[in-house]
Write an enzyme that holds these catalytic residues in place. Structure first.
Site, PDB file in Angstrom:
ATOM      1  N   ARG A 192     -76.237   9.916   7.727  1.00 56.52           N
ATOM      2  CA  ARG A 192     -75.495   8.652   7.828  1.00 56.52           C
ATOM      3  C   ARG A 192     -76.221   7.634   8.707  1.00 56.52           C
ATOM      4  NH1 ARG A 192     -69.748   9.010   6.424  1.00 56.52           N
ATOM      5  NH2 ARG A 192     -69.845  10.282   4.544  1.00 56.52           N
TER       6      ARG A 192
ATOM      7  N   ARG B  58     -71.906   2.379   9.766  1.00 56.78           N
ATOM      8  CA  ARG B  58     -71.112   1.361  10.470  1.00 56.78           C
ATOM      9  C   ARG B  58     -71.438   1.207  11.943  1.00 56.78           C
ATOM     10  NH1 ARG B  58     -65.790   3.915   8.097  1.00 56.78           N
ATOM     11  NH2 ARG B  58     -67.305   5.608   8.175  1.00 56.78           N
TER      12      ARG B  58
ATOM     13  N   TYR C  62     -62.932  17.142  -3.906  1.00 59.06           N
ATOM     14  CA  TYR C  62     -62.383  15.773  -3.940  1.00 59.06           C
ATOM     15  C   TYR C  62     -61.820  15.442  -5.324  1.00 59.06           C
ATOM     16  CZ  TYR C  62     -64.613  14.826   0.582  1.00 59.06           C
ATOM     17  OH  TYR C  62     -64.972  14.864   1.899  1.00 59.06           O
TER      18      TYR C  62
HETATM   19  O1  CP3 Z   1     -76.583   9.714   5.031  1.00 60.25           O
HETATM   20  C1  CP3 Z   1     -76.806   8.565   4.622  1.00 60.25           C
HETATM   21  O2  CP3 Z   1     -77.137   7.635   5.393  1.00 60.25           O
HETATM   22  C2  CP3 Z   1     -76.828   8.291   3.122  1.00 60.25           C
HETATM   23  C3  CP3 Z   1     -75.620   7.837   2.529  1.00 60.25           C
HETATM   24  C4  CP3 Z   1     -74.440   8.761   2.437  1.00 60.25           C
HETATM   25  C5  CP3 Z   1     -73.105   8.308   2.510  1.00 60.25           C
HETATM   26  N1  CP3 Z   1     -72.270   9.342   2.235  1.00 60.25           N
HETATM   27  C6  CP3 Z   1     -72.697   6.922   2.796  1.00 60.25           C
HETATM   28  C7  CP3 Z   1     -71.312   6.658   3.193  1.00 60.25           C
HETATM   29  C8  CP3 Z   1     -74.377  10.128   2.187  1.00 60.25           C
HETATM   30  C9  CP3 Z   1     -75.509  11.134   2.075  1.00 60.25           C
HETATM   31  C10 CP3 Z   1     -73.002  10.467   2.053  1.00 60.25           C
HETATM   32  C11 CP3 Z   1     -72.556  11.833   1.731  1.00 60.25           C
HETATM   33  C12 CP3 Z   1     -71.117  12.110   1.674  1.00 60.25           C
HETATM   34  N2  CP3 Z   1     -70.118  11.293   1.213  1.00 60.25           N
HETATM   35  C13 CP3 Z   1     -70.548  13.354   2.009  1.00 60.25           C
HETATM   36  C14 CP3 Z   1     -71.339  14.588   2.430  1.00 60.25           C
HETATM   37  C15 CP3 Z   1     -71.792  14.533   3.837  1.00 60.25           C
HETATM   38  C16 CP3 Z   1     -70.678  14.573   4.855  1.00 60.25           C
HETATM   39  O3  CP3 Z   1     -70.478  13.551   5.519  1.00 60.25           O
HETATM   40  O4  CP3 Z   1     -70.061  15.646   4.995  1.00 60.25           O
HETATM   41  C17 CP3 Z   1     -69.173  13.265   1.789  1.00 60.25           C
HETATM   42  C18 CP3 Z   1     -68.151  14.354   2.036  1.00 60.25           C
HETATM   43  C19 CP3 Z   1     -68.909  11.968   1.266  1.00 60.25           C
HETATM   44  C20 CP3 Z   1     -67.609  11.404   0.812  1.00 60.25           C
HETATM   45  C21 CP3 Z   1     -67.220  10.243   1.629  1.00 60.25           C
HETATM   46  N3  CP3 Z   1     -67.849   9.019   1.607  1.00 60.25           N
HETATM   47  C22 CP3 Z   1     -66.168  10.193   2.572  1.00 60.25           C
HETATM   48  C23 CP3 Z   1     -65.253  11.347   2.925  1.00 60.25           C
HETATM   49  C24 CP3 Z   1     -66.165   8.896   3.092  1.00 60.25           C
HETATM   50  C25 CP3 Z   1     -65.175   8.326   4.057  1.00 60.25           C
HETATM   51  C26 CP3 Z   1     -65.435   8.765   5.450  1.00 60.25           C
HETATM   52  C27 CP3 Z   1     -66.165   7.706   6.197  1.00 60.25           C
HETATM   53  O5  CP3 Z   1     -67.103   8.029   6.934  1.00 60.25           O
HETATM   54  O6  CP3 Z   1     -65.734   6.541   6.057  1.00 60.25           O
HETATM   55  C28 CP3 Z   1     -67.258   8.182   2.513  1.00 60.25           C
HETATM   56  C29 CP3 Z   1     -67.659   6.801   2.808  1.00 60.25           C
HETATM   57  C30 CP3 Z   1     -69.081   6.573   3.201  1.00 60.25           C
HETATM   58  N4  CP3 Z   1     -70.168   7.145   2.612  1.00 60.25           N
HETATM   59  C31 CP3 Z   1     -69.529   5.676   4.210  1.00 60.25           C
HETATM   60  C32 CP3 Z   1     -70.916   5.716   4.216  1.00 60.25           C
HETATM   61  C33 CP3 Z   1     -71.866   4.916   5.058  1.00 60.25           C
HETATM   62  C34 CP3 Z   1     -68.637   4.779   5.061  1.00 60.25           C
HETATM   63  C35 CP3 Z   1     -68.200   3.694   4.150  1.00 60.25           C
HETATM   64  C36 CP3 Z   1     -68.044   2.348   4.787  1.00 60.25           C
HETATM   65  O7  CP3 Z   1     -69.044   1.653   5.043  1.00 60.25           O
HETATM   66  O8  CP3 Z   1     -66.884   1.980   4.951  1.00 60.25           O
END
Ligand code: CP3
Length: 343
Positions: A27, A31, A151
């Site tokens: 990540r 944010r 999911y």
């Molecule tokens: O790692 C990186 O920088 C690459 C991008 C990336 C994102 N999500 C961007 C993201 C990657 C590799 C993921 C993987 C992902 N997404 C996982 C597996 C890794 C982990 O965290 O366990 C999972 C379970 C998801 C599903 C997902 N996406 C959730 C549960 C959420 C909401 C939680 C949160 O952090 O807001 C997201 C949103 C998400 N994916 C964000 C980002 C940067 C935040 C979104 C925003 O900008 O509002």
């Protein structure tokens, strides 16, 4: 091939031990960075950011410019594949992902039909392959079938993946059908990312830890092994990182069982234990607790050194045990990098 490369990540994945481990962060585009928040506001919402190649490439590059990490990870999300298979997906502001739940494959498209939806992701990879500095490795990714299915079946994130376990335990054939469809689609999806320029792929199984016993073998190991085997047949020598998060004892032998070149470790295992039991089979990635990037101070330096030193005798890619959180202090990342180098 990778030995002698000027890409430190590829050298670690080929088994080389380096005095200073290469580093990136899960990540890392996110944010906690003001420049990410600005680009996300420009995109309007999270999914538009994922599907607008220029903007997705821009946020992927932001942490590379700011910190000079050794790897960039494609900006996208593991749930895009559910949408590409025809499921409704949206992100409720401040609440995380929402999907219209499925209980079988009847409403899903064929695996081969995902590419229209995912074409913008491949375009993001092509832009990045052109624009990244020559020493930076480009990592593509997908979710593992179990985590994505959890999911898809629940329609949202769940603390214990209860709905997915319930389907697995009451209608095994329907559940296995969803896993099978995701496994095929994931091979195609990752293969297209590689064709577009991804040099490494990572498979995120964030909820692997809730699979126990035979379920772990059937749904955390077997689908990932199949994805890796089929990808390698199409792309010989492709380096692959697997992340069976919170697998605990399941980390032991995971690389051998799946064919992964590197196992990513969460921070529920100590680096000393993992060095002895997991790194003996090859490269590991991890596993600083991301909360240190929020709290900083002496513990940040000490725990960073602890991870570096515990893994110093084998191939290691420094990373966090999970994603950096929105409340992290961007300056703490500089402090972590200084500690990794021993400054
Ligand atoms: O790692 C990186 O920088 C690459 C991008 C990336 C994102 N999500 C961007 C993201 C990657 C590799 C993921 C993987 C992902 N997404 C996982 C597996 C890794 C982990 O965290 O366990 C999972 C379970 C998801 C599903 C997902 N996406 C959730 C549960 C959420 C909401 C939680 C949160 O952090 O807001 C997201 C949103 C998400 N994916 C964000 C980002 C940067 C935040 C979104 C925003 O900008 O509002």
């Amino acid at each position: 091939m990778a030995r002698g490369s000027d890409k430190t990540i590829l050298r670690a994945l080929a088994g080389e031990v380096q005095a200073v481990p290469p580093v990136w962060m899960m990540r890392q585009a996110g944010r906690y960075l003001p420049e990410y928040r600005a680009t996300r506001a420009q995109a309007g919402d999270f999914l538009s950011l994922c599907y607008t190649p220029d903007l997705a490439a821009e946020v992927t590059l932001q942490p590379i410019r700011r910190y000079g990490f050794d790897a960039a990870i494609l900006f996208a999300d593991i749930l895009l594949i559910a949408q590409a298979l025809g499921q409704k997906l949206w992100f409720a502001e401040g609440e995380g992902p929402r999907l219209e739940p499925v209980r079988d494959t009847s409403a899903l498209r064929a695996a081969g039909d995902i590419h229209d939806t995912l074409a913008p992701v491949y375009e993001t990879v092509r832009i990045l392959a052109r624009e990244l500095p020559p020493r930076t490795t480009l990592i593509g990714f997908a979710g593992a079938p179990w985590t994505v299915a959890s999911y898809m079946i629940a329609g949202r994130g769940t603390p214990d993946q209860g709905p997915a376990h319930a389907l697995k335990d009451t209608d095994r054939a329907a559940f296995a059908g969803i896993i099978e469809r995701l496994t095929e689609a994931t091979v195609d999806y990752l293969s297209q990312q590689v064709a577009a320029g991804a040099e490494v792929v990572k498979i995120f199984d964030s909820w692997a830890g809730s699979l126990k016993g035979a379920d772990f073998a059937d749904f955390a190991v077997a689908p990932v092994r199949r994805i890796i085997t089929e990808l390698r047949a199409r792309h010989p020598g492709l380096p692959i990182i697997a992340f069976p998060r919170e697998a605990g004892q399941g980390y032991v032998g995971f690389a051998r069982a799946t064919g992964a070149d590197c196992v990513a470790l969460d921070n529920s295992v100590t680096p000393e234990w993992a060095a002895e039991h997991v790194q003996k089979d090859g490269c590991v990635q991890g596993n600083l607790d991301p909360r240190h990037l929020v709290t900083g101070g002496a513990a940040l330096g000490a725990e960073t050194r602890r991870v570096v030193e515990a893994f110093a005798k084998g191939p290691h890619i420094f990373n966090l045990g999970h994603g950096i959180t929105p409340d992290a202090d961007p300056d703490n990342v500089h402090r972590m990098l200084a500690a990794i180098r021993g400054d």
